[in-house]
Design an enzyme around this catalytic site. Structure first.
Site, PDB file in Angstrom:
ATOM      1  N   GLY A   1      -2.000  -3.530   8.761  1.00 40.49           N
ATOM      2  CA  GLY A   1      -3.084  -4.484   8.624  1.00 40.49           C
ATOM      3  C   GLY A   1      -3.230  -4.915   7.180  1.00 40.49           C
TER       4      GLY A   1
ATOM      5  N   ARG B   1       0.834  -1.211   0.000  1.00 41.52           N
ATOM      6  CA  ARG B   1       0.000   0.000   0.000  1.00 41.52           C
ATOM      7  C   ARG B   1       0.861   1.251   0.000  1.00 41.52           C
ATOM      8  NH1 ARG B   1      -5.075   0.906  -1.439  1.00 41.52           N
ATOM      9  NH2 ARG B   1      -5.327  -1.260  -0.734  1.00 41.52           N
TER      10      ARG B   1
ATOM     11  N   HIS C   1      -5.177  -3.858   4.748  1.00 40.50           N
ATOM     12  CA  HIS C   1      -5.153  -2.764   3.775  1.00 40.50           C
ATOM     13  C   HIS C   1      -3.725  -2.335   3.479  1.00 40.50           C
ATOM     14  CE1 HIS C   1      -5.951   1.393   2.219  1.00 40.50           C
ATOM     15  NE2 HIS C   1      -6.931   0.750   1.619  1.00 40.50           N
ATOM     16  N   CYS C   2      -2.875  -2.363   4.501  1.00 42.67           N
ATOM     17  CA  CYS C   2      -1.501  -1.889   4.359  1.00 42.67           C
ATOM     18  C   CYS C   2      -0.650  -2.774   3.454  1.00 42.67           C
ATOM     19  CB  CYS C   2      -0.830  -1.807   5.725  1.00 42.67           C
ATOM     20  SG  CYS C   2      -1.714  -0.833   6.954  1.00 42.67           S
ATOM     21  N   ILE C   3      -1.015  -4.039   3.302  1.00 47.35           N
ATOM     22  CA  ILE C   3      -0.180  -4.960   2.522  1.00 47.35           C
ATOM     23  C   ILE C   3      -0.733  -5.208   1.123  1.00 47.35           C
ATOM     24  CG2 ILE C   3       0.610  -6.045   4.650  1.00 47.35           C
ATOM     25  CD1 ILE C   3      -1.075  -8.515   3.925  1.00 47.35           C
TER      26      ILE C   3
END
Length: 342
Positions: free
Chosen positions: A328, A86, A330-332
């Site tokens: 989390g 992300r 979303h971050c990956i």
């Protein structure tokens, strides 16, 4: 030419991820490292049931990746420092003719953190954009994909402690940031939140990424992380953010409907107060991949809220090994919208 970042619920061509490689973030405990690899793989293997997934893999981690990933997940090799797609990948945008662009933000390890290295990660946005066939759009703004959320109609959520961070953009003002966000992602109206979650300012934190606290579920509707236990410092944070959102309007002049996403019951892990957030999910074609925290009732409650908000199936993955490393689901992940979707 004007560019617009589609909302996450717009159709995707694929989802991009990066696979964990040996380094400081992965850790040197073999069991914990394997748990992280398994969790990244679980997210990819769940997402590929909804849309194509491409995993960027450091050459040193190809064997670990192939052993865990579904054969349906495409692997491409590129040198990595870390593995938060992300933030190191491009932000995809669409022009008036439906052409695909890839915004290459300036990346400096989330504000030049002492633990971060980013020489290789800084090249990933252009690498991914080129693989996607997108026009390369360079931005001097130090920013990460986790620091923005859009409604697809001109509104962007940001936090003062990210885009105005003196270790990211020492000469920035709100006006300058807003001008660059309009140029790059078509955001004509910014809603500035004052801060992020408490834990995001220590350890592996980003100092306030918005994707841990609030996101749009549709134009005019915001999902907000909600901590209801006064013993947790995010109890006060949640209420401060709600107050800001209650007094905000979007690009169309609408007041916002706020849907609370209650945090699970856990308050601490072995390090400190946890930042367990259900806001940090990723929307995929006809689905949502959501964070779980090993609390059946809380995880199911969050899944029900997300299912109602998006009208999509929800798959929950135990995300605690990701959160322990600073982010989390979303971050990956990073979605590539379908060209012409605007």
């Amino acid at each position: 030419m004007t560019w617009m970042m589609p909302p996450e619920w717009a159709p995707h061509d694929r989802l991009w991820m990066a696979f964990p490689r040996v380094g400081q973030t992965l850790g040197d405990d073999p069991a914990s490292a394997d748990e992280a690899r398994d969790t990244w793989a679980a997210v990819a293997n769940a997402a590929v049931g909804f849309e194509p997934v491409t995993m960027v893999v450091d050459p040193s981690a190809v064997g670990e990746a192939r052993a865990r990933l579904s054969s349906e997940v495409e692997l491409v090799e590129a040198p990595l420092d870390d593995f938060w797609m992300r933030d190191i990948g491009p932000t995809f945008v669409i022009d008036e003719a439906g052409g695909l662009g890839a915004v290459d933000w300036t990346f400096n390890g989330w504000g030049a953190n002492a633990w971060a290295t980013w020489t290789r990660d800084d090249r990933i946005a252009s690498f991914v954009g080129e693989r996607a066939g997108a026009r390369h759009l360079v931005s001097a703004l130090v920013n990460e994909g986790g620091g923005i959320h859009v409604d697809g109609e001109g509104t962007v959520l940001v936090t003062e402690t990210v885009q105005l961070d003196p270790r990211r953009n020492p000469y920035a003002t709100k006006e300058r940031v807003e001008q660059e966000l309009e140029r790059t992602i078509g955001a004509t109206h910014a809603i500035w939140l004052p801060k992020g979650l408490w834990r995001d300012y220590a350890g592996w934190g980003t100092r306030g990424h918005v994707d841990m606290v609030a996101t749009f579920a549709k134009p005019g509707t915001v999902l907000l992380h909600w901590q209801d236990d006064p013993a947790h410092p995010d109890y006060a944070v949640s209420r401060e953010l709600r107050s800001v959102l209650e007094n905000a309007t979007d690009a169309a002049g609408r007041s916002l409907e706020i849907i609370e996403l209650p945090a699970p019951a856990a308050l601490r892990d072995e390090e400190n107060f946890v930042d367990y957030s259900y806001v940090n999910h990723v929307v995929v074609n006809d689905g949502v991949i959501a964070c779980g925290y090993g609390e059946l009732e809380a995880d199911e409650r969050a899944a029900a809220i997300l299912r109602e908000a998006y009208g999509r199936d929800v798959v929950t993955i135990d995300a605690r090994p990701i959160l322990a490393r600073g982010g989390g689901i979303h971050c990956i992940t990073q979605q590539q919208p379908t060209a012409g979707a605007r």
